[in-house]
Design a protein around this motif. Structure first.
Motif, PDB file in Angstrom:
ATOM      1  N   VAL A 123      -2.356  53.928  37.984  1.00 31.79           N
ATOM      2  CA  VAL A 123      -2.622  54.506  36.663  1.00 31.79           C
ATOM      3  C   VAL A 123      -2.081  55.937  36.593  1.00 31.79           C
ATOM      4  CG1 VAL A 123      -4.464  55.284  35.120  1.00 31.79           C
ATOM      5  CG2 VAL A 123      -4.563  53.017  36.138  1.00 31.79           C
ATOM      6  N   ALA A 124      -2.257  56.687  37.677  1.00 32.75           N
ATOM      7  CA  ALA A 124      -1.724  58.052  37.700  1.00 32.75           C
ATOM      8  C   ALA A 124      -0.209  58.028  37.597  1.00 32.75           C
ATOM      9  CB  ALA A 124      -2.159  58.776  38.978  1.00 32.75           C
ATOM     10  N   GLY A 125       0.420  57.100  38.292  1.00 32.46           N
ATOM     11  CA  GLY A 125       1.876  57.001  38.243  1.00 32.46           C
ATOM     12  C   GLY A 125       2.382  56.615  36.864  1.00 32.46           C
ATOM     13  N   ILE A 126       1.660  55.711  36.216  1.00 31.16           N
ATOM     14  CA  ILE A 126       2.080  55.285  34.881  1.00 31.16           C
ATOM     15  C   ILE A 126       1.883  56.398  33.852  1.00 31.16           C
ATOM     16  CG2 ILE A 126       1.502  53.704  32.989  1.00 31.16           C
ATOM     17  CD1 ILE A 126       0.912  51.593  35.159  1.00 31.16           C
ATOM     18  N   SER A 127       0.802  57.119  33.962  1.00 32.92           N
ATOM     19  CA  SER A 127       0.460  58.080  32.908  1.00 32.92           C
ATOM     20  C   SER A 127       0.960  59.503  33.151  1.00 32.92           C
ATOM     21  CB  SER A 127      -1.054  58.109  32.720  1.00 32.92           C
ATOM     22  OG  SER A 127      -1.683  58.534  33.903  1.00 32.92           O
ATOM     23  N   ILE A 128       1.322  59.866  34.364  1.00 32.90           N
ATOM     24  CA  ILE A 128       1.679  61.263  34.635  1.00 32.90           C
ATOM     25  C   ILE A 128       2.941  61.681  33.886  1.00 32.90           C
ATOM     26  CG2 ILE A 128       3.090  60.947  36.717  1.00 32.90           C
ATOM     27  CD1 ILE A 128       1.430  63.373  37.833  1.00 32.90           C
ATOM     28  N   ASN A 129       3.873  60.787  33.749  1.00 31.99           N
ATOM     29  CA  ASN A 129       5.115  61.124  33.057  1.00 31.99           C
ATOM     30  C   ASN A 129       4.872  61.290  31.561  1.00 31.99           C
ATOM     31  OD1 ASN A 129       7.805  61.782  33.099  1.00 31.99           O
ATOM     32  ND2 ASN A 129       8.518  59.661  32.968  1.00 31.99           N
ATOM     33  N   HIS A 130       3.875  60.596  31.038  1.00 28.64           N
ATOM     34  CA  HIS A 130       3.578  60.697  29.617  1.00 28.64           C
ATOM     35  C   HIS A 130       2.707  61.911  29.300  1.00 28.64           C
ATOM     36  CE1 HIS A 130       5.396  56.825  28.865  1.00 28.64           C
ATOM     37  NE2 HIS A 130       4.697  56.326  29.881  1.00 28.64           N
ATOM     38  N   LEU A 131       1.908  62.359  30.253  1.00 30.51           N
ATOM     39  CA  LEU A 131       1.019  63.492  30.008  1.00 30.51           C
ATOM     40  C   LEU A 131       1.704  64.835  30.231  1.00 30.51           C
ATOM     41  CD1 LEU A 131      -2.264  62.211  31.694  1.00 30.51           C
ATOM     42  CD2 LEU A 131      -1.757  62.352  29.265  1.00 30.51           C
ATOM     43  N   ILE A 132       2.518  64.916  31.238  1.00 28.27           N
ATOM     44  CA  ILE A 132       3.170  66.174  31.594  1.00 28.27           C
ATOM     45  C   ILE A 132       4.672  65.987  31.463  1.00 28.27           C
ATOM     46  CG2 ILE A 132       3.493  67.886  33.411  1.00 28.27           C
ATOM     47  CD1 ILE A 132       0.868  66.897  34.639  1.00 28.27           C
ATOM     48  N   ASP A 133       5.290  66.869  30.739  1.00 33.51           N
ATOM     49  CA  ASP A 133       6.746  66.794  30.575  1.00 33.51           C
ATOM     50  C   ASP A 133       7.390  67.543  31.740  1.00 33.51           C
ATOM     51  OD1 ASP A 133       9.044  65.993  29.352  1.00 33.51           O
ATOM     52  OD2 ASP A 133       9.116  67.674  27.934  1.00 33.51           O
ATOM     53  N   MET A 134       7.835  66.763  32.732  1.00 32.95           N
ATOM     54  CA  MET A 134       8.414  67.345  33.941  1.00 32.95           C
ATOM     55  C   MET A 134       9.893  66.982  34.013  1.00 32.95           C
ATOM     56  SD  MET A 134       5.351  66.295  36.570  1.00 32.95           S
ATOM     57  CE  MET A 134       6.286  66.677  38.011  1.00 32.95           C
ATOM     58  N   LYS A 135      10.623  67.823  34.737  1.00 28.55           N
ATOM     59  CA  LYS A 135      12.054  67.574  34.899  1.00 28.55           C
ATOM     60  C   LYS A 135      12.306  66.289  35.680  1.00 28.55           C
ATOM     61  CE  LYS A 135      16.199  69.615  36.845  1.00 28.55           C
ATOM     62  NZ  LYS A 135      16.742  70.669  37.687  1.00 28.55           N
ATOM     63  N   ASP A 136      11.648  66.137  36.809  1.00 21.13           N
ATOM     64  CA  ASP A 136      11.789  64.948  37.655  1.00 21.13           C
ATOM     65  C   ASP A 136      10.508  64.114  37.617  1.00 21.13           C
ATOM     66  OD1 ASP A 136      14.365  65.578  38.436  1.00 21.13           O
ATOM     67  OD2 ASP A 136      13.679  66.847  40.085  1.00 21.13           O
ATOM     68  N   GLY A 137      10.012  63.849  36.438  1.00 21.41           N
ATOM     69  CA  GLY A 137       8.768  63.087  36.296  1.00 21.41           C
ATOM     70  C   GLY A 137       8.900  61.659  36.759  1.00 21.41           C
ATOM     71  N   GLY A 138      10.080  61.090  36.631  1.00 19.72           N
ATOM     72  CA  GLY A 138      10.290  59.710  37.068  1.00 19.72           C
ATOM     73  C   GLY A 138      10.112  59.544  38.560  1.00 19.72           C
ATOM     74  N   ILE A 139      10.532  60.543  39.324  1.00 21.88           N
ATOM     75  CA  ILE A 139      10.384  60.495  40.781  1.00 21.88           C
ATOM     76  C   ILE A 139       8.903  60.515  41.155  1.00 21.88           C
ATOM     77  CG2 ILE A 139      10.819  61.731  42.942  1.00 21.88           C
ATOM     78  CD1 ILE A 139      13.461  62.685  41.664  1.00 21.88           C
ATOM     79  N   VAL A 140       8.151  61.388  40.495  1.00 23.17           N
ATOM     80  CA  VAL A 140       6.718  61.471  40.762  1.00 23.17           C
ATOM     81  C   VAL A 140       6.038  60.167  40.349  1.00 23.17           C
ATOM     82  CG1 VAL A 140       4.596  62.709  40.180  1.00 23.17           C
ATOM     83  CG2 VAL A 140       6.715  63.979  40.491  1.00 23.17           C
ATOM     84  N   GLU A 141       6.450  59.636  39.206  1.00 22.44           N
ATOM     85  CA  GLU A 141       5.880  58.385  38.702  1.00 22.44           C
ATOM     86  C   GLU A 141       6.106  57.249  39.695  1.00 22.44           C
ATOM     87  OE1 GLU A 141       6.365  55.531  34.755  1.00 22.44           O
ATOM     88  OE2 GLU A 141       7.338  57.491  34.824  1.00 22.44           O
TER      89      GLU A 141
END
Length: 99
Positions: free
Chosen positions: A36-54
């Motif tokens: 759930v954190a992986g799915i939602s983190i990219n939508h909650l925080i606008d990060m440069k490399d959000g896909g990698i974190v996701e």
């Protein structure tokens, strides 16, 4: 053979089975949190490399799930082996009771 020993062994075995199931559910719950954190983190925080974190969170979730399943199956097999040992106590008790 002591009848209380058999009952105590069976109750200990049941507690062990429930503890194993509880541990598996904890692994499953933790894996779901990471998913759930992986799915939602990219939508909650606008990060440069959000896909990698996701994807990192999703990989961690998959690893946790696999570890949980392997752990559960390993301990379930060990518990089954212990259950056969308790059966020996029961057989000895029944044989002593017949005498």
């Amino acid at each position: 053979m002591n009848k209380d020993l058999i009952l105590r062994e069976k109750l200990a075995l049941q507690r062990t089975i429930m503890a194993n199931q509880s541990t598996f559910l904890a692994f499953l719950r933790t894996a779901m949190y990471f998913l759930v954190a992986g799915i939602s983190i990219n939508h909650l925080i606008d990060m440069k490399d959000g896909g990698i974190v996701e994807y990192s969170f999703m990989v961690i979730a998959a690893i946790l799930l696999i570890i949980g399943i392997v752990n559960y199956l390993y301990h379930r097999r060990k518990i089954k082996e212990s259950e056969q040992h308790i059966g020996d106590y029961k057989m000895a008790y029944l044989e002593a009771d017949d005498e």
